[in-house]
Enzyme design. Structure first.
Site: not given
Ligand SMILES: [Zn+2]
Ligand SMILES: [Zn+2]
Length: 319
Positions: A238-239, A248-249, A254, A273, A276
């Site tokens: 994520h990072e 952000h999604c 996701c 997802c 992304c």
């Molecule tokens: Zn974040």
């Molecule tokens: Zn996403």
């Protein structure tokens, strides 16, 4: 070197608020309309057949759940970032000579339920295939030029000091570098703790996995090593995802969903997802099938059952 997100200095310093008792703004959450979700993926006709399949068969992806009171989207008004908006943001993509993701361990890893560095690296390498991922030699906590403070459960490391120290350590061929530690972090004296902090402009970040393995803030209960690993690789990818200029999604459940607390990390999936995934494909240029195979192999070997089930099902739908 351009910044990750041109003219977006306002988010140059990304403070991860998870569990830190941050501001609650009570933003109004609105369900994403199916037509907006579809247009967030964009026109897929030009994609190669593998990638087109990877962003299709949408029933495999759960729609973003309505946020509970304590959840991220209940307190952060985020409009989402479509694939088109991502392209227009001028997000930087890796170039030859600046195409390595570095993981810098601070202190000791691999004890108890803390994840092994080799596992973190191989998952990150599969997720951002074909980027190179390198683990740098560990730096002893005493050698990090940052303040510390003592709490009943142990030492905490000052995350803002650590970020400043990291800026001077970025290797010349780095796309980005994240420092990881099993020591708890705090950003300033008045805060109890923070899970992590990153500077997108400087392409560095620091993240603690201390609270994922139950030892700190988890009531002292040890969590299964598979769960500690799953949380750690979710947060790491994520990072690194943010470092690629991906915001952000809000479209699906996701890996790029914002998380306000550990429970939200646990319900967000390992996978990206379609919206992304397309951004990561633009940045990294992977073969969707090869990437899925690598991720399936990792999930099966490490007992990450939900991830293995997802990647197996996606591979079955590949041309
Ligand atoms: Zn974040
Ligand atoms: Zn996403």
């Amino acid at each position: 070197m351009r910044t990750m997100l041109s003219a977006k200095s306002v988010i140059a310093l990304l403070l991860i608020l998870i569990g830190a008792g941050g501001l609650v703004l009570h933003a109004q959450w609105q369900k994403v309309r199916p037509v907006d979700r579809q247009s967030a993926v964009g026109d897929v006709s030009e994609l190669d057949p593998e990638m087109r399949a990877a962003v299709s068969f949408l029933d495999d992806f759960e729609l973003k759940r309505a946020p509970g009171q304590r959840d991220w989207l209940a307190s952060h008004h985020e409009p989402g970032q479509s694939y088109g908006q991502y392209l227009r943001s001028g997000a930087n993509v890796p170039k030859k000579g600046k195409d390595t993701l570095y993981i810098l361990p601070l202190g000791t890893f691999g004890l108890g339920s803390s994840p092994k560095l080799s596992q973190l690296a191989s998952y990150t390498e599969a997720y951002f295939h074909p980027m190179k991922v390198r683990v740098l030699p560990a730096v002893a906590l005493n050698d990090v030029e940052a303040q510390t403070r003592e709490r009943s459960f142990g030492t905490q490391l000052h995350s803002e000091d650590t970020l400043k120290w990291l800026e001077g350590k970025l290797p010349s061929d780095a796309y980005a570098m994240l420092a990881v530690t099993m020591v708890d972090l705090y950003p300033r004296e008045s805060w109890n703790y923070v899970f992590g902090q990153a500077s997108l402009k400087e392409r560095v970040g620091v993240f603690s996995f201390a609270r994922y393995s139950g030892g700190v803030g988890g009531g002292g209960e040890k969590v299964p090593k598979e769960l500690a690993l799953e949380r750690s690789v979710k947060v790491l990818t994520h990072e690194f995802g943010h470092m690629f200029g991906v915001l952000h999604c809000i479209y699906y459940q996701c890996n790029m969903n914002g998380s306000n607390h550990l429970g939200e990390v646990d319900v967000s999936p390992l996978q990206a997802c379609p919206v992304c995934l397309r951004k990561f494909h633009h940045a990294c240029g992977f073969s969707a099938k090869t990437r899925y195979r690598k991720l399936l192999e990792f999930c099966e070997a490490q007992g990450l059952e939900d991830g293995a089930k997802f990647y197996k099902s996606r591979l079955e739908k590949m041309p």
